[in-house]
Design a protein around this motif. Structure first.
Motif, short mmCIF file in Angstrom:
data_model
loop_
_atom_site.label_atom_id
_atom_site.label_comp_id
_atom_site.label_asym_id
_atom_site.label_seq_id
_atom_site.Cartn_x
_atom_site.Cartn_y
_atom_site.Cartn_z
N LEU A 29 0.83 -1.21 0.00
CA LEU A 29 0.00 0.00 0.00
C LEU A 29 0.87 1.26 0.00
O LEU A 29 0.72 2.13 0.87
CB LEU A 29 -0.91 0.01 1.23
CG LEU A 29 -1.96 -1.10 1.31
CD1 LEU A 29 -2.45 -1.29 2.74
CD2 LEU A 29 -3.13 -0.80 0.38
N GLY A 32 -1.99 3.76 -1.08
CA GLY A 32 -3.37 3.32 -0.97
C GLY A 32 -3.71 2.20 -1.93
O GLY A 32 -2.85 1.66 -2.63
N ASP A 37 -10.32 2.06 -2.94
CA ASP A 37 -10.60 3.46 -2.59
C ASP A 37 -11.52 4.12 -3.61
O ASP A 37 -12.26 5.06 -3.28
CB ASP A 37 -9.30 4.25 -2.49
CG ASP A 37 -8.47 3.85 -1.28
OD1 ASP A 37 -9.06 3.32 -0.31
OD2 ASP A 37 -7.23 4.05 -1.30
N LYS A 105 -8.16 -4.09 2.15
CA LYS A 105 -6.76 -3.66 2.06
C LYS A 105 -5.80 -4.61 2.79
O LYS A 105 -4.65 -4.76 2.37
CB LYS A 105 -6.62 -2.24 2.61
CG LYS A 105 -7.22 -1.17 1.72
CD LYS A 105 -7.02 0.22 2.31
CE LYS A 105 -7.59 1.30 1.37
NZ LYS A 105 -7.39 2.67 1.90
#
Length: 287
Positions: A29, A32, A37, A105
């Motif tokens: 990540l 992100g 997202d 995530k």
């Protein structure tokens, strides 16, 4: 039978894997998750089941809790099982409840840790159960940084731990013996300089047995011995120096294990336990 030569890795704490979790998060990540997202709102919630897809031994749940903490995820982990549990296809290990974005995530990262460590534990379990009268030992053939985790997984699966690092126990090989001038001198020099530390002596020929026994190390390692020489060496050591433990290593095959299982309390060190690992099939089923 004592499970290992030094203090076994019976548990792990966050300090043992926090740096690995940090690296994993930075790797996966860096800016992100552009897919998650973009498509999901931050207030969407979910419940996800950590689910076994095949038989094996569970290991590594403590890492999951660290991942949640380090990502500041609004997620609650509710475990059903603990490390060492026997898994079958369809077994629910536990649930994650909370932020859908956070779960998406962390999914791959947490699975990588748990699948890998459960794979090692499963490897160790299979061998230890098939050969219960042998001391199935791991080695230092582990991924850098994962040493303690891997050895914990071996222990969790029913295997035993060899030395954790070079500081924990001495192992004398041919180069060390050559420097000291003889097996006797090598053992004595190391023992005098490191009182209280175990000493293992590796030999590769039956002709070295008498000198090895006279030096009185804690363990004699028979490296790449033939079956015939292995049997002769074990008989001589057990008959003359029963206080010395015996370990076999080098080219350990299933056939070699079957042969060694004739003997009691023989250590067998196997890099296979940690360096030839198939991830155990575990998934995160998001509802």
């Amino acid at each position: 039978m004592i499970r290992g030569y030094t203090t076994p890795v019976t548990e792990i704490s966050e300090k043992d894997f926090e740096s690995l979790v940090t690296l994993a998060l930075e790797e996966d990540l860096p800016a992100g998750d552009i897919t998650t997202d973009t498509l999901f709102r931050s207030d969407e919630l979910c419940k996800a089941e950590l689910l076994a897809k095949e038989e094996g031994v569970l290991c590594g749940l403590a890492v999951l809790e660290c991942i949640i903490r380090k990502t500041n995820a609004n997620v609650v982990w509710k475990p059903i099982l603990t490390d060492g549990a026997t898994l079958s296809k369809g077994t629910v290990i536990g649930t994650l409840e909370g932020s859908l974005v956070s779960v998406l995530k962390m999914e791959r990262i947490l699975l990588n840790f748990i699948q890998y460590l459960s794979g090692i534990a499963t490897n160790a379990s299979k061998v230890a159960k098939e050969f219960p009268n042998l001391l199935i030992l791991d080695t230092r053939k582990t991924l850098p940084g994962y040493r303690k985790l891997a050895k914990y997984a071996v222990y969790t699966g029913g295997g035993a731990n060899h030395r954790l690092n070079l500081s924990e126990m001495a192992m004398l090989k041919d180069n060390h013996v050559a420097k000291a001038g003889s097996i006797q001198s090598a053992v004595q020099i190391v023992r005098n300089a490191n009182p209280g530390k175990k000493i293992e002596l590796e030999i590769d020929a039956l002709s070295q047995i008498d000198e090895a026994m006279n030096a009185n190390p804690d363990i004699i390692l028979l490296d790449n011995f033939s079956d015939s020489d292995t049997e002769k060496a074990i008989e001589r050591i057990k008959g003359n120096s029963p206080q010395i433990r015996i370990e076999c290593s080098g080219g350990i095959t299933p056939e070699k294990l079957k042969f060694l299982s004739r003997f009691q309390d023989i250590g067998v060190s196997m890099g296979y336990l940690t360096h030839t690992v198939k991830f155990l099939d575990i998934s995160l089923d998001i509802k």
